[in-house]
Design an enzyme around this catalytic site. Structure first.
Site, PDB file in Angstrom:
ATOM      1  N   ARG A 198      -4.113   9.640 -10.907  1.00 36.52           N
ATOM      2  CA  ARG A 198      -5.571  10.033  -9.906  1.00 36.52           C
ATOM      3  C   ARG A 198      -4.793  10.503  -8.390  1.00 36.52           C
ATOM      4  O   ARG A 198      -4.029   9.677  -8.547  1.00 36.52           O
ATOM      5  CB  ARG A 198      -6.408   8.521 -10.013  1.00 36.52           C
ATOM      6  CG  ARG A 198      -7.270   9.103  -8.770  1.00 36.52           C
ATOM      7  CD  ARG A 198      -6.375   7.989  -7.033  1.00 36.52           C
ATOM      8  NE  ARG A 198      -7.534   7.750  -6.552  1.00 36.52           N
ATOM      9  CZ  ARG A 198      -7.105   7.426  -4.648  1.00 36.52           C
ATOM     10  NH1 ARG A 198      -6.225   7.168  -4.646  1.00 36.52           N
ATOM     11  NH2 ARG A 198      -7.871   7.166  -4.267  1.00 36.52           N
ATOM     12  N   VAL A 199      -5.103  11.100  -7.680  1.00 36.41           N
ATOM     13  CA  VAL A 199      -4.001  11.573  -7.096  1.00 36.41           C
ATOM     14  C   VAL A 199      -5.637  11.550  -5.189  1.00 36.41           C
ATOM     15  O   VAL A 199      -6.928  12.030  -5.014  1.00 36.41           O
ATOM     16  CB  VAL A 199      -3.960  12.925  -5.956  1.00 36.41           C
ATOM     17  CG1 VAL A 199      -3.406  13.590  -5.281  1.00 36.41           C
ATOM     18  CG2 VAL A 199      -2.811  13.223  -7.967  1.00 36.41           C
ATOM     19  N   GLY A 200      -4.707  11.051  -4.128  1.00 31.25           N
ATOM     20  CA  GLY A 200      -6.034  10.551  -3.542  1.00 31.25           C
ATOM     21  C   GLY A 200      -5.719  11.540  -2.391  1.00 31.25           C
ATOM     22  O   GLY A 200      -5.598  12.496  -2.550  1.00 31.25           O
ATOM     23  N   ASP A 201      -6.354  11.557  -0.738  1.00 37.39           N
ATOM     24  CA  ASP A 201      -6.121  12.348  -0.343  1.00 37.39           C
ATOM     25  C   ASP A 201      -4.821  12.490   0.399  1.00 37.39           C
ATOM     26  O   ASP A 201      -5.068  13.517   1.229  1.00 37.39           O
ATOM     27  CB  ASP A 201      -6.841  11.729   1.096  1.00 37.39           C
ATOM     28  CG  ASP A 201      -7.149  10.182   1.590  1.00 37.39           C
ATOM     29  OD1 ASP A 201      -6.301   9.512   1.225  1.00 37.39           O
ATOM     30  OD2 ASP A 201      -7.312  10.071   3.062  1.00 37.39           O
TER      31      ASP A 201
ATOM     32  N   THR B  96      -6.430   7.294   6.378  1.00 40.15           N
ATOM     33  CA  THR B  96      -6.268   6.455   5.696  1.00 40.15           C
ATOM     34  C   THR B  96      -7.344   5.897   5.399  1.00 40.15           C
ATOM     35  O   THR B  96      -8.850   5.677   5.821  1.00 40.15           O
ATOM     36  CB  THR B  96      -5.522   4.516   5.935  1.00 40.15           C
ATOM     37  OG1 THR B  96      -6.496   4.282   7.115  1.00 40.15           O
ATOM     38  CG2 THR B  96      -3.691   5.349   7.086  1.00 40.15           C
ATOM     39  N   GLY B  97      -7.590   4.651   3.599  1.00 39.73           N
ATOM     40  CA  GLY B  97      -9.108   4.023   3.649  1.00 39.73           C
ATOM     41  C   GLY B  97      -9.206   5.394   1.686  1.00 39.73           C
ATOM     42  O   GLY B  97      -7.709   6.128   1.679  1.00 39.73           O
TER      43      GLY B  97
ATOM     44  N   GLY C  41      -9.869   8.016  -0.190  1.00 41.19           N
ATOM     45  CA  GLY C  41      -9.253   9.275  -0.206  1.00 41.19           C
ATOM     46  C   GLY C  41     -10.439  10.111  -0.704  1.00 41.19           C
ATOM     47  O   GLY C  41     -10.519  10.767  -0.526  1.00 41.19           O
TER      48      GLY C  41
ATOM     49  N   SER D 227       1.181  -1.485  -0.130  1.00 41.54           N
ATOM     50  CA  SER D 227       0.003   0.391  -0.193  1.00 41.54           C
ATOM     51  C   SER D 227       1.175   1.426  -0.191  1.00 41.54           C
ATOM     52  O   SER D 227       0.355   2.288   0.109  1.00 41.54           O
ATOM     53  CB  SER D 227      -0.918   0.071   1.067  1.00 41.54           C
ATOM     54  OG  SER D 227      -0.357   0.114   2.431  1.00 41.54           O
TER      55      SER D 227
ATOM     56  N   THR E  78      -2.595   3.182   3.357  1.00 43.13           N
ATOM     57  CA  THR E  78      -1.564   3.800   2.907  1.00 43.13           C
ATOM     58  C   THR E  78      -0.606   4.157   5.228  1.00 43.13           C
ATOM     59  O   THR E  78      -1.443   2.494   5.799  1.00 43.13           O
ATOM     60  CB  THR E  78      -2.733   5.064   3.504  1.00 43.13           C
ATOM     61  OG1 THR E  78      -3.424   4.994   2.508  1.00 43.13           O
ATOM     62  CG2 THR E  78      -1.448   6.619   3.799  1.00 43.13           C
TER      63      THR E  78
ATOM     64  N   THR F 223       1.593   6.446   0.245  1.00 48.93           N
ATOM     65  CA  THR F 223       0.900   5.948  -0.220  1.00 48.93           C
ATOM     66  C   THR F 223       1.020   5.950  -1.664  1.00 48.93           C
ATOM     67  O   THR F 223       1.366   6.532  -2.342  1.00 48.93           O
ATOM     68  CB  THR F 223      -0.981   6.174   0.236  1.00 48.93           C
ATOM     69  OG1 THR F 223      -1.613   5.114  -0.450  1.00 48.93           O
ATOM     70  CG2 THR F 223      -1.557   7.344  -1.254  1.00 48.93           C
TER      71      THR F 223
END
Ligand code: GLY
Length: 360
Positions: free
Chosen positions: A239-242, A262-263, A265, A71, A211, A229
C-alpha cells in the site's frame, strides 16, 4: 539636522523598511506537529547559508532515525505482516527537480534515498524491491526497522482481530477461562508498562497514518520540501499513501510556494492536495484559505457527510514564497491539531485552522 544626521536617518529608515518589507523572503521552516526538532535543525542550516533541500532533509532525518516516532522511519508502525515499509518524496525548488520512493523496506532514511533518485537517476519514483536494490547499490545498509515497541504494537493489533464469534487465532484457546480485555492484554505482555500497552491498544483499534512534512524558504526566496512516513499502520503490503505522490503529499513551485500533508493519504490523493493548495496560492488565496479549500474538496468527495468524514483526519501545511504560512486540519475538537514553525530562535507549535469544529 546636519548632513551626517540626515544621511544616518535615511539609511536607518531604509533598513527598517527593508526588514519590514512585505513579501521579502526570510529563513523560515514549517512542519507537522512532530517536526519541532526538524524545523530547528533545518533553520540552523538555512542560517548557515545551506541549501533549502539539505535543510529539510536533515531536519526530517531526526524523526526518521528516532525509534520513538512511530509514524516515520525506524520504529514506524509496520504493515499487516509486521514489516516496516516507508514512503518519502523530496522537491527542490531552485532546480525544479523531485524524487520519491515508496514501499521501501529496511532503510531508515527514505528521504535520503528519494533525494538520490532525484539526483542520480532519470526517474522520479522507485518502489518496493527496486527501490531497495537502488538504495543498496548506492551504499545504504539494510537494517531491521521494527523496534520492540512497534513489534509489541503489531502483536496487540494481531490479537485484537476477531472473527464474527469473537475468536482470534492469536488469542487463547477455547478451553481457557474468559478474561476482560485489559487483564488479558496484561497477561499477554507481562513486561510492558501500562502506558505502552494503552498506546498499543489505541493504535491497534485506530490505526494511525502519521507522517512528517517539512517545508523551507530562505532569504534568497528558494524553497524545498520533504514528506516522509511509515504510512498507515497494519496496511496491506505494498500500500502506498500520499507522502511519496508528488502533487498529493508534497508540492513545491519555486514561483509560488510549497505545501504538504499528513493524515489519511487515500483522501488526499483524491484531491491532489498539495498541488491544489499551491495552485490556490497562485490564484491569490492566502495559505489558510488555500488549505481550507483543499479540505473542502475532501469533504465534497463524501457529499459533506460528517459521519464518514469523522472516521479520519487530514492536515495540510502551506508556505508561500513571501513567508506567509498556515496549517489546516479537517477536524477541531478538544485537542485541535497544531503545526511547527521556526522563523528564528526556538521552534513553536501553532494551532491549525479547522474545517469542522467537532466530530458529530
Ligand atoms: N499520509 C500518510 C499516509 O497515508 O500514508
Amino acid at each position: 539636522m546636519n548632513r551626517r544626521q540626515w544621511m544616518m536617518g535615511s539609511l536607518l529608515g531604509a533598513a527598517a523598511r527593508a526588514a519590514a518589507a512585505p513579501g521579502a523572503p526570510k529563513n523560515i521552516v514549517i512542519a507537522s506537529a512532530n517536526g519541532t526538532r526538524a524545523c530547528a535543525r533545518a533553520r540552523e542550516i538555512l542560517d548557515a547559508g545551506g541549501d533549502t533541500l539539505d535543510a529539510v532533509i536533515a531536519g526530517v532525518n531526526i524523526n526518521e532515525e528516532d525509534p520513538e516516532d512511530s509514524s516515520v522511519g525506524y520504529g514506524g508502525l509496520p504493515n499487516e505482516e509486521g514489516v516496516v515499509e516507508l514512503d518519502a518524496s523530496v522537491m527542490h525548488g531552485p532546480t525544479r527537480r523531485a524524487g520519491a520512493v515508496a514501499a521501501l523496506r529496511n532503510i531508515k532514511t527514505p528521504s535520503k534515498v528519494a533525494r538520490l533518485v532525484m539526483e542520480q537517476t532519470d526517474h522520479l519514483m522507485l518502489v518496493g524491491e527496486g527501490a531497495l536494490r537502488f538504495a543498496k547499490a548506492i551504499g545504504f545498509q539494510e537494517e531491521n526497522l521494527l523496534t520492540e515497541k512497534s513489534r509489541l504494537a503489531w502483536l496487540v493489533w494481531k490479537k485484537s482481530l476477531k472473527d464474527g464469534r469473537g475468536h482470534s487465532n492469536w488469542g487463547e484457546g477455547l478451553a481457557s477461562p474468559a478474561k476482560k480485555p485489559a487483564a488479558w492484554l496484561r497477561e499477554q505482555f507481562p513486561k510492558a508498562d501500562e502506558a505502552l500497552l494503552a498506546w498499543a491498544w489505541e493504535v491497534a483499534v485506530r490505526p494511525p497514518s502519521g507522517t512528517i512534512n517539512c517545508l523551507a524558504l530562505n532569504t534568497k526566496g528558494e524553497m524545498s520540501g520533504v514528506t516522509s512516513t511509515s504510512g498507515l499502520a497494519w496496511k496491506i503490503p505494498g500500500r502506498v499513501g500520499d507522502s511519496p505522490i508528488l502533487g498529493a503529499g508534497l508540492w513545491v513551485d519555486q514561483d509560488v510556494g510549497a505545501a504538504g500533508s499528513t493524515g489519511r493519504g487515500e483522501e488526499n490523493i483524491r484531491v491532489a492536495g498539495a498541488h491544489t493548495i499551491v495552485e490556490n496560492l497562485r490564484q491569490g488565496m492566502g495559505p489558510r484559505e488555500a488549505c481550507l479549500d483543499a479540505l473542502k474538496r475532501v469533504a465534497r468527495n463524501f457529499s459533506n457527510d460528517q459521519s464518514k468524514l469523522a472516521q479520519f483526519d487530514l492536515s495540510f501545511y502551506a508556505l508561500r514564497k513571501d513567508g506567509a504560512y498556515a496549517g489546516a486540519s479537517l477536524w477541531g475538537g478538544p485537542r485541535p491539531r497544531r503545526f511547527a514553525v521556526n522563523d528564528g530562535g526556538e521552534s513553536r507549535l501553532e494551532p491549525c485552522v479547522t474545517l469542522f469544529d467537532q466530530r458529530p
